[in-house]
Design a protein around this motif. Structure first.
Motif, mmCIF file in Angstrom:
data_model
loop_
_atom_site.group_PDB
_atom_site.id
_atom_site.type_symbol
_atom_site.label_atom_id
_atom_site.label_comp_id
_atom_site.label_asym_id
_atom_site.label_seq_id
_atom_site.Cartn_x
_atom_site.Cartn_y
_atom_site.Cartn_z
ATOM 1 N N ARG A 6 -31.473 11.686 -52.053
ATOM 2 C CA ARG A 6 -31.395 11.373 -53.460
ATOM 3 C C ARG A 6 -30.604 12.348 -53.934
ATOM 4 N NH1 ARG A 6 -32.274 7.323 -51.242
ATOM 5 N NH2 ARG A 6 -33.870 6.025 -51.882
ATOM 6 N N LEU A 7 -29.240 12.525 -53.570
ATOM 7 C CA LEU A 7 -28.403 13.784 -54.095
ATOM 8 C C LEU A 7 -26.795 13.168 -54.245
ATOM 9 C CD1 LEU A 7 -27.639 16.896 -54.140
ATOM 10 C CD2 LEU A 7 -26.948 16.627 -51.545
ATOM 11 N N ARG A 8 -26.256 13.466 -55.325
ATOM 12 C CA ARG A 8 -24.819 13.106 -55.787
ATOM 13 C C ARG A 8 -24.095 14.036 -56.232
ATOM 14 N NH1 ARG A 8 -26.214 8.256 -60.133
ATOM 15 N NH2 ARG A 8 -26.420 9.867 -61.874
ATOM 16 N N LEU A 9 -22.894 13.825 -56.218
ATOM 17 C CA LEU A 9 -21.905 14.554 -57.132
ATOM 18 C C LEU A 9 -21.202 13.777 -57.976
ATOM 19 C CD1 LEU A 9 -20.474 16.858 -54.419
ATOM 20 C CD2 LEU A 9 -22.227 17.348 -55.930
ATOM 21 N N VAL A 22 -29.669 15.432 -58.554
ATOM 22 C CA VAL A 22 -30.734 14.880 -57.629
ATOM 23 C C VAL A 22 -31.628 13.775 -58.178
ATOM 24 C CG1 VAL A 22 -30.585 17.167 -56.423
ATOM 25 C CG2 VAL A 22 -32.308 16.730 -58.156
ATOM 26 N N LEU A 23 -32.225 12.977 -57.611
ATOM 27 C CA LEU A 23 -33.167 11.912 -58.088
ATOM 28 C C LEU A 23 -34.566 12.241 -58.009
ATOM 29 C CD1 LEU A 23 -32.861 9.117 -59.334
ATOM 30 C CD2 LEU A 23 -33.164 8.008 -56.789
ATOM 31 N N HIS A 24 -35.061 12.221 -58.977
ATOM 32 C CA HIS A 24 -36.764 12.651 -58.777
ATOM 33 C C HIS A 24 -37.258 11.812 -60.004
ATOM 34 C CE1 HIS A 24 -40.305 14.920 -58.412
ATOM 35 N NE2 HIS A 24 -40.345 15.410 -59.466
ATOM 36 N N ASN A 25 -38.546 11.289 -59.513
ATOM 37 C CA ASN A 25 -39.160 10.380 -60.409
ATOM 38 C C ASN A 25 -38.339 9.146 -60.732
ATOM 39 O OD1 ASN A 25 -41.543 11.863 -59.944
ATOM 40 N ND2 ASN A 25 -41.572 13.076 -62.134
ATOM 41 N N GLN A 26 -37.479 8.605 -60.180
ATOM 42 C CA GLN A 26 -36.546 7.586 -60.396
ATOM 43 C C GLN A 26 -35.637 7.788 -61.311
ATOM 44 O OE1 GLN A 26 -36.520 4.700 -58.711
ATOM 45 N NE2 GLN A 26 -37.965 5.999 -57.417
ATOM 46 N N GLN A 27 -35.342 9.275 -61.592
ATOM 47 C CA GLN A 27 -34.251 9.764 -62.845
ATOM 48 C C GLN A 27 -33.454 10.716 -62.197
ATOM 49 O OE1 GLN A 27 -36.072 11.254 -66.374
ATOM 50 N NE2 GLN A 27 -34.186 10.824 -67.739
ATOM 51 N N GLY A 63 -18.673 19.029 -66.515
ATOM 52 C CA GLY A 63 -19.127 18.434 -67.559
ATOM 53 C C GLY A 63 -20.755 18.473 -67.469
ATOM 54 N N GLU A 64 -21.180 18.442 -68.789
ATOM 55 C CA GLU A 64 -22.793 18.711 -68.797
ATOM 56 C C GLU A 64 -23.537 17.239 -68.770
ATOM 57 O OE1 GLU A 64 -23.763 20.299 -72.699
ATOM 58 O OE2 GLU A 64 -22.526 21.921 -72.599
ATOM 59 N N GLY A 65 -24.556 17.523 -67.805
ATOM 60 C CA GLY A 65 -25.389 16.533 -67.717
ATOM 61 C C GLY A 65 -26.233 15.976 -68.894
ATOM 62 N N PHE A 66 -27.246 15.137 -68.966
ATOM 63 C CA PHE A 66 -27.778 14.471 -70.071
ATOM 64 C C PHE A 66 -29.232 14.228 -70.043
ATOM 65 C CE2 PHE A 66 -23.647 13.113 -69.638
ATOM 66 C CZ PHE A 66 -22.750 13.415 -70.641
ATOM 67 N N ASN A 67 -29.760 14.321 -68.573
ATOM 68 C CA ASN A 67 -31.128 14.018 -68.161
ATOM 69 C C ASN A 67 -31.735 15.473 -67.716
ATOM 70 O OD1 ASN A 67 -31.088 11.251 -68.796
ATOM 71 N ND2 ASN A 67 -29.912 11.041 -66.652
ATOM 72 N N PRO A 68 -33.007 15.184 -67.143
ATOM 73 C CA PRO A 68 -33.530 16.395 -66.903
ATOM 74 C C PRO A 68 -32.800 17.539 -66.072
ATOM 75 C CG PRO A 68 -35.199 14.613 -66.368
ATOM 76 C CD PRO A 68 -33.682 14.124 -66.692
ATOM 77 N N ILE A 69 -33.330 18.805 -66.125
ATOM 78 C CA ILE A 69 -32.822 19.739 -65.134
ATOM 79 C C ILE A 69 -33.789 20.054 -64.114
ATOM 80 C CG2 ILE A 69 -31.956 22.268 -64.993
ATOM 81 C CD1 ILE A 69 -31.045 22.025 -67.702
ATOM 82 N N TRP A 70 -33.682 19.368 -62.821
ATOM 83 C CA TRP A 70 -34.656 19.330 -62.045
ATOM 84 C C TRP A 70 -34.726 20.449 -61.156
ATOM 85 C CZ3 TRP A 70 -38.151 16.304 -63.434
ATOM 86 C CH2 TRP A 70 -37.790 14.754 -63.533
ATOM 87 N N LEU A 71 -33.695 21.184 -60.793
ATOM 88 C CA LEU A 71 -33.727 22.426 -60.043
ATOM 89 C C LEU A 71 -33.133 23.603 -60.670
ATOM 90 C CD1 LEU A 71 -32.688 21.034 -56.540
ATOM 91 C CD2 LEU A 71 -35.101 21.418 -57.314
ATOM 92 N N GLU A 72 -33.676 24.759 -60.260
ATOM 93 C CA GLU A 72 -32.954 26.043 -60.755
ATOM 94 C C GLU A 72 -33.481 27.074 -59.879
ATOM 95 O OE1 GLU A 72 -34.429 28.092 -64.558
ATOM 96 O OE2 GLU A 72 -35.284 26.244 -64.660
#
Length: 347
Positions: A6-9, A22-27, A63-72
């Motif tokens: 569950r990874l994309r660019l 990345v996709l986590h919890n269907q988001q 560009g900036e994303g709009f959903n959670p920041i899943w990894l850091e």
């Protein structure tokens, strides 16, 4: 745990460059650029089948994303099979903001030994395969849509529209490597199909085989739960933009599903059902008959002319089940292929 597949660019000029999500919890969510470097980018590129890492831009370069920041605080050695195998802070409250979203630019697909040349795009042209460090052609004896479909999938070009022979895109030069290719249509690459021994053909270049694919690289569905559902976006002037829902209906959505190899249309939601886009609105008043193979074949206003806002962004939900092979493809297909090649643990 975050899934390997569950990874994309996104927001890049092709599927091998863009903002990491990345996709986590269907988001879908982003990755913070704290500590982000070429080792991390290398894992992303290899996981997606996109060759070597060229750069690892941060600061929301794409560009900036709009959903959670899943990894850091991602810390890869560069040898991992998937980003989820790297050390990181996963899914915890982030100390980052979307101005720090990580990006990746990859060199391209490194394991491919097939290309389409002399056509109008990388997804249409004369079929050439690489053997013994030399590109050569394929004879059109028994060449059909099943063979062409394997080429399209291998190149990430959607589904086959045509499989012309008789050097439709011009005569090649050099060896004719393959003849009497006999794919079932379920193979991951042309090299897995049955054929005469390499270089034994009895053909001439007037019989060179060709392929025309639907080319989903100019069309994508984003912000849905999978490859076959989401907000409709088209690529124009190297920028992804959305489609206005004025007159948007199931006939238009059917073309999108067909172009992406995603089966039949289930619904054609408007009103930014899958969230609002943030770039250009490229198309408005789209009017397909439902029989077209490409959204750009449909009637619509000229590029960029509209009277809409992003609250009217069009969406599509497809069945995703043309056949079992098509159903699993999309992002997951690249992971399946790598699992077979021994490059990742798969799912």
């Amino acid at each position: 745990a975050l899934s390997e597949c569950r990874l994309r660019l996104v927001n890049g000029s092709n599927r091998c460059s863009g903002r990491v999500e990345v996709l986590h919890n269907q988001q879908w969510g982003t990755v913070c650029d704290n500590g982000w470097d070429l080792n991390d980018a290398e894992v992303v590129c290899q996981q997606l089948g996109c060759g070597a890492a060229v750069s690892a831009p941060g600061s929301a370069h794409f560009g900036e994303g709009f959903n959670p920041i899943w990894l850091e605080d991602v810390e890869c050695t560069g040898m991992e099979g998937a980003l989820s195998e790297c050390r990181s802070r996963k899914g915890k409250p982030s100390k980052c903001n979307h101005g720090e979203d990580a990006g990746v630019v990859c060199s391209g697909i490194f394991f491919l030994n097939v290309q389409l040349v002399n056509g109008p795009s990388r997804c249409a042209g004369r079929v050439e395969v690489l053997e013994q460090h030399q590109w050569g052609t394929v004879c059109d004896d028994n060449w059909d849509m099943r063979d062409a479909n394997v080429v399209c999938w291998q190149l990430g070009c959607g589904v086959a529209i045509a499989a012309p022979g008789l050097a439709h895109f011009g005569w090649g030069s050099g060896p004719i490597w393959l003849s009497e290719v006999n794919c079932t249509g379920t193979e991951d690459s042309l090299s897995r199909c049955r054929a005469r021994p390499k270089g034994v053909t009895g053909c001439h270049h007037g019989e060179d085989a060709s392929v025309v694919c639907s080319d989903p690289t100019a069309l994508r569905l984003v912000n849905g739960s999978n490859f076959c559902a989401g907000r409709v976006e088209v690529l124009h002037k190297q920028l992804w933009g959305s489609v206005c829902d004025d007159s948007w209906d199931v006939e238009d959505a059917a073309v999108v599903c067909r172009q992406l190899g995603c089966g039949t249309v289930l619904s054609a939601p408007g009103r930014a059902w899958f969230g609002q886009g943030h770039n250009a609105i490229w198309l408005d008043d789209v009017n397909c008959t439902g029989t077209e193979n490409n959204l750009l074949e449909c009637l619509a206003r000229p590029w960029g002319e509209h009277n809409c806002n992003h609250a009217e962004d069009a969406g599509v939900v497809c069945s995703g089940n043309v056949d079992p092979l098509v159903q699993k493809r999309g992002w997951a297909w690249w992971c399946d292929l790598f699992a077979q090649e021994g490059r990742t643990n798969g799912e």
